[in-house]
Design a protein around this motif. Sequence first.
Motif, PDB file in Angstrom:
ATOM      1  N   LEU A  71       0.834  -1.204   0.000  1.00 10.06           N
ATOM      2  CA  LEU A  71       0.000   0.000   0.000  1.00 10.06           C
ATOM      3  C   LEU A  71       0.869   1.254   0.000  1.00 10.06           C
ATOM      4  O   LEU A  71       0.602   2.197  -0.751  1.00 10.06           O
ATOM      5  CB  LEU A  71      -0.943  -0.002   1.206  1.00 10.06           C
ATOM      6  CG  LEU A  71      -1.809   1.235   1.399  1.00 10.06           C
ATOM      7  CD1 LEU A  71      -2.696   1.479   0.178  1.00 10.06           C
ATOM      8  CD2 LEU A  71      -2.659   1.100   2.654  1.00 10.06           C
ATOM      9  N   ARG A  72       1.907   1.259   0.818  1.00  8.12           N
ATOM     10  CA  ARG A  72       2.816   2.417   0.828  1.00  8.12           C
ATOM     11  C   ARG A  72       3.466   2.618  -0.533  1.00  8.12           C
ATOM     12  O   ARG A  72       3.585   3.746  -1.018  1.00  8.12           O
ATOM     13  CB  ARG A  72       3.897   2.232   1.888  1.00  8.12           C
ATOM     14  CG  ARG A  72       3.439   2.558   3.270  1.00  8.12           C
ATOM     15  CD  ARG A  72       4.612   2.640   4.242  1.00  8.12           C
ATOM     16  NE  ARG A  72       4.136   2.284   5.557  1.00  8.12           N
ATOM     17  CZ  ARG A  72       4.689   1.396   6.352  1.00  8.12           C
ATOM     18  NH1 ARG A  72       5.773   0.768   5.983  1.00  8.12           N
ATOM     19  NH2 ARG A  72       4.180   1.139   7.530  1.00  8.12           N
TER      20      ARG A  72
ATOM     21  N   ALA B 283       2.277   1.675  -3.411  1.00 12.99           N
ATOM     22  CA  ALA B 283       1.247   2.145  -4.344  1.00 12.99           C
ATOM     23  C   ALA B 283       0.952   3.628  -4.124  1.00 12.99           C
ATOM     24  O   ALA B 283       0.761   4.379  -5.087  1.00 12.99           O
ATOM     25  CB  ALA B 283      -0.026   1.319  -4.183  1.00 12.99           C
ATOM     26  N   ARG B 284       0.929   4.047  -2.871  1.00 15.51           N
ATOM     27  CA  ARG B 284       0.693   5.472  -2.590  1.00 15.51           C
ATOM     28  C   ARG B 284       1.837   6.327  -3.124  1.00 15.51           C
ATOM     29  O   ARG B 284       1.605   7.412  -3.673  1.00 15.51           O
ATOM     30  CB  ARG B 284       0.523   5.691  -1.089  1.00 15.51           C
ATOM     31  CG  ARG B 284      -0.836   5.268  -0.595  1.00 15.51           C
ATOM     32  CD  ARG B 284      -1.011   5.540   0.874  1.00 15.51           C
ATOM     33  NE  ARG B 284      -2.357   5.179   1.304  1.00 15.51           N
ATOM     34  CZ  ARG B 284      -2.685   4.902   2.540  1.00 15.51           C
ATOM     35  NH1 ARG B 284      -1.771   4.943   3.494  1.00 15.51           N
ATOM     36  NH2 ARG B 284      -3.923   4.579   2.851  1.00 15.51           N
TER      37      ARG B 284
ATOM     38  N   GLU C  80       1.472   6.456  -6.822  1.00 10.82           N
ATOM     39  CA  GLU C  80       0.359   7.346  -7.173  1.00 10.82           C
ATOM     40  C   GLU C  80       0.787   8.809  -7.071  1.00 10.82           C
ATOM     41  O   GLU C  80       0.495   9.617  -7.953  1.00 10.82           O
ATOM     42  CB  GLU C  80      -0.830   7.088  -6.255  1.00 10.82           C
ATOM     43  CG  GLU C  80      -2.006   8.001  -6.525  1.00 10.82           C
ATOM     44  CD  GLU C  80      -3.136   7.843  -5.527  1.00 10.82           C
ATOM     45  OE1 GLU C  80      -4.205   8.417  -5.780  1.00 10.82           O
ATOM     46  OE2 GLU C  80      -2.958   7.161  -4.502  1.00 10.82           O
TER      47      GLU C  80
ATOM     48  N   THR D 269      -4.064   5.535  -9.024  1.00  3.86           N
ATOM     49  CA  THR D 269      -5.073   5.745  -7.982  1.00  3.86           C
ATOM     50  C   THR D 269      -5.918   4.492  -7.809  1.00  3.86           C
ATOM     51  O   THR D 269      -6.214   4.074  -6.680  1.00  3.86           O
ATOM     52  CB  THR D 269      -5.971   6.949  -8.339  1.00  3.86           C
ATOM     53  OG1 THR D 269      -5.151   8.114  -8.424  1.00  3.86           O
ATOM     54  CG2 THR D 269      -7.055   7.159  -7.304  1.00  3.86           C
TER      55      THR D 269
ATOM     56  N   THR E 152      -3.891   1.962  -5.974  1.00  2.00           N
ATOM     57  CA  THR E 152      -3.826   2.308  -4.553  1.00  2.00           C
ATOM     58  C   THR E 152      -5.116   1.910  -3.850  1.00  2.00           C
ATOM     59  O   THR E 152      -5.084   1.364  -2.740  1.00  2.00           O
ATOM     60  CB  THR E 152      -3.569   3.815  -4.379  1.00  2.00           C
ATOM     61  OG1 THR E 152      -2.316   4.138  -4.984  1.00  2.00           O
ATOM     62  CG2 THR E 152      -3.533   4.208  -2.915  1.00  2.00           C
TER      63      THR E 152
ATOM     64  N   ARG F  17      -5.083  -1.821  -3.365  1.00  2.95           N
ATOM     65  CA  ARG F  17      -4.139  -2.196  -2.300  1.00  2.95           C
ATOM     66  C   ARG F  17      -4.701  -1.845  -0.927  1.00  2.95           C
ATOM     67  O   ARG F  17      -4.526  -2.586   0.034  1.00  2.95           O
ATOM     68  CB  ARG F  17      -2.789  -1.497  -2.494  1.00  2.95           C
ATOM     69  CG  ARG F  17      -2.076  -1.856  -3.761  1.00  2.95           C
ATOM     70  CD  ARG F  17      -1.523  -3.236  -3.692  1.00  2.95           C
ATOM     71  NE  ARG F  17      -0.828  -3.536  -4.932  1.00  2.95           N
ATOM     72  CZ  ARG F  17      -0.110  -4.599  -5.115  1.00  2.95           C
ATOM     73  NH1 ARG F  17       0.009  -5.482  -4.159  1.00  2.95           N
ATOM     74  NH2 ARG F  17       0.480  -4.805  -6.260  1.00  2.95           N
ATOM     75  N   GLU F  18      -5.375  -0.710  -0.849  1.00  2.00           N
ATOM     76  CA  GLU F  18      -5.952  -0.307   0.435  1.00  2.00           C
ATOM     77  C   GLU F  18      -7.075  -1.259   0.847  1.00  2.00           C
ATOM     78  O   GLU F  18      -7.190  -1.628   2.018  1.00  2.00           O
ATOM     79  CB  GLU F  18      -6.473   1.127   0.367  1.00  2.00           C
ATOM     80  CG  GLU F  18      -6.918   1.646   1.707  1.00  2.00           C
ATOM     81  CD  GLU F  18      -7.199   3.128   1.721  1.00  2.00           C
ATOM     82  OE1 GLU F  18      -7.569   3.622   2.795  1.00  2.00           O
ATOM     83  OE2 GLU F  18      -7.056   3.796   0.678  1.00  2.00           O
TER      84      GLU F  18
END
Length: 149
Positions: free
Chosen positions: A28-29, A31-32, A35, A95, A98, A101-102
Motif C-alpha cells: 500500500l505504501r 502504491a501510494r 500514485e 489511484t 492504490t 491495495r488499500e
Amino acid sequence: MRDRSKLAALRRIAAVEQVQRTSAEVALRAARNAEEAARDMAAQARDVAESEHREWLRHVSGRTFSPELGMALGARAVDAEGRAEGAEAEAAAATSETDERESAWRLLDAQARRTGASLRDLHRSMARRAEEMRLSALEDRTTFEAMRP
C-alpha cells in the motif's frame, strides 16, 4: 488439551496474518508513493501542455505570423497535450491500484484483528478454566481437611 492445540493453531494463524498484513501495508505504501509520483508527473505534463498552448496562441495572435512556425508550435502543443493525457491516465491507474491495495490491506487488517480477538478470548477461557480447577482443588482439599477427625 484441545484448547492447547487450538491455541497453538491460532498463534500460527495470527503470525501468518501479521506477515500478510505487513506485506499488504508495504504494498500500500509503495502504491501510494507511485500514485503521488504519477500525479506529480501528470501535473508537470499538464503544465508543459498549457505552456506549449500559450506559446502557440502567442504566435498565432502576434504581429508576425509564420505558417511554418505556427504549424510546428501547434504540433508541439498537440504532442504535449497527448503526453499530458497519457500521464493523467497513468495517474488514474495508479489511484485505482492504490484503492485496490488499500482494500486488500483493510481486509487483512480486519482478519488479523479478528484472529487476535479469538486468541485473547481463548487465553481468557483457558485462564478461567485453570482458575476454576484451582478453586475446585482448593475446595476439595478444604472439604477433606474439614471432614478429617
